[in-house]
Design a protein around this motif. Structure first.
Motif, short mmCIF file in Angstrom:
data_model
loop_
_atom_site.label_atom_id
_atom_site.label_comp_id
_atom_site.label_asym_id
_atom_site.label_seq_id
_atom_site.Cartn_x
_atom_site.Cartn_y
_atom_site.Cartn_z
N ILE A 1 4.95 10.11 -5.77
CA ILE A 1 4.04 11.00 -5.04
C ILE A 1 4.82 11.96 -4.14
CG2 ILE A 1 2.22 11.09 -3.28
CD1 ILE A 1 1.12 8.47 -4.53
N LYS A 2 5.85 11.46 -3.48
CA LYS A 2 6.66 12.33 -2.62
C LYS A 2 7.29 13.48 -3.40
CE LYS A 2 7.81 9.34 1.24
NZ LYS A 2 8.88 8.72 2.02
N GLY A 3 7.54 13.27 -4.69
CA GLY A 3 8.14 14.31 -5.52
C GLY A 3 7.16 15.33 -6.07
N TRP A 4 5.87 15.08 -5.87
CA TRP A 4 4.85 15.98 -6.40
C TRP A 4 4.72 17.25 -5.57
CZ3 TRP A 4 0.08 12.31 -7.34
CH2 TRP A 4 0.34 11.50 -8.44
N TYR B 1 0.83 -1.20 0.00
CA TYR B 1 0.00 0.00 0.00
C TYR B 1 0.86 1.25 0.00
CZ TYR B 1 -3.45 -3.39 1.53
OH TYR B 1 -4.26 -4.49 1.61
N VAL B 2 0.46 2.20 -0.81
CA VAL B 2 1.01 3.56 -0.75
C VAL B 2 -0.11 4.38 -0.14
CG1 VAL B 2 1.87 5.51 -2.08
CG2 VAL B 2 2.44 3.17 -2.78
N TYR B 3 0.22 5.19 0.85
CA TYR B 3 -0.82 5.91 1.57
C TYR B 3 -0.38 7.33 1.87
CZ TYR B 3 2.08 4.92 5.67
OH TYR B 3 3.12 4.85 6.56
N MET B 4 -1.38 8.17 2.12
CA MET B 4 -1.10 9.53 2.56
C MET B 4 -1.89 9.80 3.84
SD MET B 4 -0.65 12.04 -0.70
CE MET B 4 -1.80 11.37 -1.88
N LEU B 5 -1.21 10.40 4.77
CA LEU B 5 -1.80 10.82 6.03
C LEU B 5 -1.79 12.33 6.09
CD1 LEU B 5 0.14 8.52 8.53
CD2 LEU B 5 -2.12 8.11 7.58
N ALA B 6 -2.72 12.88 6.81
CA ALA B 6 -2.74 14.33 7.06
C ALA B 6 -2.97 14.54 8.56
CB ALA B 6 -3.85 15.00 6.25
N ASN B 7 -2.64 15.74 9.01
CA ASN B 7 -3.04 16.08 10.38
C ASN B 7 -4.49 16.58 10.30
OD1 ASN B 7 -2.67 18.63 9.31
ND2 ASN B 7 -1.15 19.25 10.81
N TRP B 8 -5.11 16.85 11.43
CA TRP B 8 -6.54 17.15 11.42
C TRP B 8 -6.87 18.50 10.79
CZ3 TRP B 8 -10.27 13.78 11.58
CH2 TRP B 8 -9.94 12.50 11.98
N SER B 9 -5.91 19.39 10.67
CA SER B 9 -6.16 20.65 9.98
C SER B 9 -5.84 20.54 8.49
CB SER B 9 -5.31 21.76 10.60
OG SER B 9 -3.93 21.48 10.40
N LEU C 1 -5.77 8.97 7.86
CA LEU C 1 -5.58 8.35 6.56
C LEU C 1 -6.53 9.01 5.56
CD1 LEU C 1 -4.28 6.08 4.83
CD2 LEU C 1 -6.21 4.63 5.53
N VAL C 2 -5.95 9.71 4.58
CA VAL C 2 -6.79 10.43 3.61
C VAL C 2 -6.73 9.84 2.21
CG1 VAL C 2 -6.83 12.62 4.87
CG2 VAL C 2 -4.97 12.17 3.24
N TYR C 3 -5.76 8.93 1.97
CA TYR C 3 -5.62 8.32 0.64
C TYR C 3 -4.81 7.05 0.75
CZ TYR C 3 -4.20 7.50 -4.15
OH TYR C 3 -3.99 6.91 -5.38
N PHE C 4 -5.17 6.05 -0.06
CA PHE C 4 -4.32 4.87 -0.21
C PHE C 4 -4.62 4.19 -1.52
CE2 PHE C 4 -8.13 3.23 1.80
CZ PHE C 4 -8.34 2.01 1.17
N GLU C 5 -3.65 3.44 -1.99
CA GLU C 5 -3.82 2.60 -3.16
C GLU C 5 -3.02 1.34 -2.91
OE1 GLU C 5 -0.70 4.21 -6.40
OE2 GLU C 5 -2.16 5.73 -5.78
N SER C 6 -3.35 0.27 -3.63
CA SER C 6 -2.68 -1.01 -3.38
C SER C 6 -2.17 -1.63 -4.67
CB SER C 6 -3.63 -1.97 -2.69
OG SER C 6 -4.74 -2.25 -3.52
N VAL D 1 -0.56 19.46 6.86
CA VAL D 1 0.66 18.69 6.64
C VAL D 1 0.27 17.31 6.11
CG1 VAL D 1 2.75 17.78 7.71
CG2 VAL D 1 1.76 19.89 8.57
N ILE D 2 0.98 16.85 5.08
CA ILE D 2 0.73 15.54 4.48
C ILE D 2 2.00 14.70 4.56
CG2 ILE D 2 0.27 14.33 2.31
CD1 ILE D 2 -1.47 16.59 1.44
N TYR D 3 1.80 13.42 4.81
CA TYR D 3 2.89 12.44 4.83
C TYR D 3 2.54 11.32 3.86
CZ TYR D 3 5.72 8.52 6.48
OH TYR D 3 6.57 7.45 6.55
N THR D 4 3.51 10.88 3.07
CA THR D 4 3.31 9.76 2.15
C THR D 4 4.20 8.60 2.60
OG1 THR D 4 2.91 11.30 0.34
CG2 THR D 4 3.43 9.03 -0.27
#
Length: 102
Positions: free
Chosen positions: A66-69, A3-11, A47-52, A14-17
């Motif tokens: 994605i990290k380079g975007w 899985y590739v996923y993206m997390l965000a904080n509640w505001s 968790l705001v996005y994922f793909e498998s 900030v995004i993490y991949t």
């Protein structure tokens, strides 16, 4: 599965991949601050996005892509799957002991 996923904080500022072979376990680790570093520091655990994929190489390459975007391109990808930026992990069952094994 990988899985590739993206997390965000509640505001959503900030995004993490990341990439993992066990999405539920990995999100559990982020939510319980078992992952030291960036996500812990900025309280990134929604968790705001994922793909498998079944191909580990494809997952690694996609994570790097994605990290380079730009932030705006990441936002668009998230909006395609999750227009309201809801926490997609809200239905995970963390009490399942299989989440803690590789």
């Amino acid at each position: 599965m990988y899985y590739v996923y993206m997390l965000a904080n509640w505001s959503n500022k900030v995004i993490y991949t990341g990439m993992t072979n066990n999405l539920e376990r990995r999100i559990y680790e982020h939510k319980h601050k078992l992952v030291k570093g960036f996500t812990e520091k900025y309280n990134i655990n929604k968790l705001v996005y994922f793909e498998s994929t079944t191909d580990v190489t494809a997952a690694i390459l996609r994570e790097k892509q994605i990290k380079g975007w730009t932030r705006s391109k990441k936002n668009e990808l998230i909006k395609m799957m999750n227009p309201q930026w809801k926490d997609l992990s809200r239905d995970f069952y963390y009490e399942d002991s299989s989440l803690h094994s590789e």
